[in-house]
Design a protein around this motif. Structure first.
Motif, short mmCIF file in Angstrom:
data_model
loop_
_atom_site.label_atom_id
_atom_site.label_comp_id
_atom_site.label_asym_id
_atom_site.label_seq_id
_atom_site.Cartn_x
_atom_site.Cartn_y
_atom_site.Cartn_z
N ASP A 194 15.38 -1.15 6.02
CA ASP A 194 15.16 0.09 6.03
C ASP A 194 16.18 1.14 6.59
O ASP A 194 15.79 2.28 6.88
CB ASP A 194 14.01 0.28 7.16
CG ASP A 194 14.10 -0.39 8.51
OD1 ASP A 194 15.50 -0.70 8.89
OD2 ASP A 194 13.37 -0.68 9.14
N GLY A 195 17.14 0.41 6.76
CA GLY A 195 18.50 1.31 6.94
C GLY A 195 18.78 1.42 8.54
O GLY A 195 19.73 1.77 8.78
N ASP B 237 10.49 6.57 0.85
CA ASP B 237 12.13 7.10 1.04
C ASP B 237 13.11 6.04 1.18
O ASP B 237 14.07 5.81 0.68
CB ASP B 237 12.13 8.23 2.12
CG ASP B 237 11.31 9.61 1.67
OD1 ASP B 237 11.17 9.72 0.27
OD2 ASP B 237 11.12 10.43 2.28
N GLN B 238 12.66 5.37 2.47
CA GLN B 238 13.60 4.02 2.67
C GLN B 238 13.86 2.90 1.56
O GLN B 238 15.05 2.74 1.17
CB GLN B 238 12.77 3.28 3.95
CG GLN B 238 12.73 3.94 5.21
CD GLN B 238 11.91 3.21 6.26
OE1 GLN B 238 11.48 2.40 5.97
NE2 GLN B 238 11.81 3.71 7.53
N PHE B 239 12.66 2.85 0.82
CA PHE B 239 12.82 2.10 -0.31
C PHE B 239 13.69 2.48 -1.49
O PHE B 239 14.53 1.86 -1.89
CB PHE B 239 11.52 1.54 -0.88
CG PHE B 239 11.59 0.83 -2.24
CD1 PHE B 239 11.76 -0.64 -2.12
CD2 PHE B 239 11.55 1.33 -3.58
CE1 PHE B 239 12.00 -1.35 -3.28
CE2 PHE B 239 11.53 0.58 -4.50
CZ PHE B 239 11.69 -0.71 -4.47
N ASN B 240 13.37 3.77 -1.64
CA ASN B 240 14.30 4.49 -2.80
C ASN B 240 15.82 4.41 -2.38
O ASN B 240 16.63 4.19 -3.28
CB ASN B 240 13.95 5.96 -3.11
CG ASN B 240 12.49 5.86 -3.86
OD1 ASN B 240 12.29 4.85 -4.62
ND2 ASN B 240 11.72 7.02 -3.94
N GLN C 46 0.72 -0.99 0.04
CA GLN C 46 -0.01 0.01 0.03
C GLN C 46 0.76 1.44 0.16
O GLN C 46 0.37 2.49 -0.56
CB GLN C 46 -0.90 -0.11 1.26
CG GLN C 46 -1.96 -0.94 1.06
CD GLN C 46 -2.83 -1.24 2.54
OE1 GLN C 46 -2.64 -0.36 3.40
NE2 GLN C 46 -3.59 -2.62 2.75
N THR C 47 1.85 1.16 0.41
CA THR C 47 2.86 2.39 0.56
C THR C 47 3.84 2.33 -0.51
O THR C 47 4.16 3.43 -1.25
CB THR C 47 3.59 2.58 2.11
OG1 THR C 47 4.51 1.36 2.35
CG2 THR C 47 2.74 2.66 3.26
#
Length: 271
Positions: A248-249, A259-262, A113-114
């Motif tokens: 997720d870092g 943002d985490q994915f990119n 979903q995100t």
């Protein structure tokens, strides 16, 4: 009354009593035979029912039988052993993102979903391909069927086209259609078809609907699930590229925001 007549009357009375006793004895014998016969039938019925029950308990379930199937019906757009290799994207994309998901997984739903739309855009742009590996461990933990049934339905969508597969997967995980983890809603074919009607390529698609209702890809789904089990991955969602997990870092968890994915995918594409 003469003595002779009195004796004759007594003899006749004794004869009547003897005859009555014989008749009563015969009736008692017949009754005992009936009771014994009914009892034997009852015992046999109980034994038969018990044997049938044991046979049913020992009989492999539909999904167990599908798991053990020797001849596997794999959807189109698959490759590898039993068709369990599902890679979607442009042939020019140099790298592949492995995506491990269970259809009933609530965290997978949050991820889709995100981040799901971003993944789809990247694949369409040719940044990378997706290799999908479907799991059914939530069914195993809850004695359910929804993960397996949804995975089979995803196979039916993949048989239509890779795009239908991605769109259907996205719909299954959507806030509108994804059930609570404790609600085994995906076990219902009618519900899976209802979700599919939100996807243009699957709406009113009789061939797709028949495959879902007939369980055409049930054995394929179980082989896919076995491939997940052999992968060594312990939870979903898990994302990998070049054998390394995308996180997720901050932890070992998958990236759950755009943002985490990119950030994670950019680093993986450079690696």
């Amino acid at each position: 009354m003469s003595k002779r007549n009195s004796q004759a009357n007594k003899a006749a009375a004794r004869e009547r009593l003897r005859a009555e006793r014989e008749r009563q004895a015969k009736r008692d014998k017949t009754r005992r035979q009936i009771i014994v016969g009914v009892s034997v039938v009852g015992v046999l019925a109980i034994v038969g029912a018990g044997t049938w029950g044991v046979m049913q308990l020992n009989k492999p379930s539909h999904w167990e039988a599908a798991k053990d199937a020797k001849n596997v019906t794999a959807p189109k757009n698959t490759s590898g052993e039993n068709g369990t290799t599902v890679v979607i994207g442009k042939s020019t994309a140099k790298k592949t993102l492995e995506l491990y998901e269970d259809s009933r997984c609530p965290v997978c739903a949050t991820f889709e979903q995100t981040v799901g739309e971003t993944v789809h855009k990247d694949v369409d742009a040719g940044k990378y391909k997706i290799k999908y590996i479907g799991a059914t461990f939530i069914d195993d933990m809850s004695n359910g069927e929804g993960s397996k049934n949804a995975l089979s339905a995803l196979g039916a969508a993949l048989n239509v086209s890779p795009e239908a597969f991605l769109d259907y997967k996205y719909a299954l995980y959507s806030a509108k259609y994804h059930p609570e983890e404790t609600d085994d809603k995906f076990k219902d074919d009618a519900y899976l078809i209802k979700v599919a009607d939100s996807v243009d390529a699957l709406k009113g698609n009789k061939a797709f609907q028949k495959d879902v209702e007939d369980g055409t890809y049930d054995n394929w789904a179980m082989k896919m699930s076995a491939a997940f089990d052999k992968s060594g991955v312990k939870g979903t969602p898990t994302l990998k590229m070049d054998g390394k997990a995308l996180t997720d870092g901050q932890s070992e968890n998958a990236p759950m925001t755009v943002d985490q994915f990119n950030t994670a995918i950019t680093a993986a594409l450079k690696g």
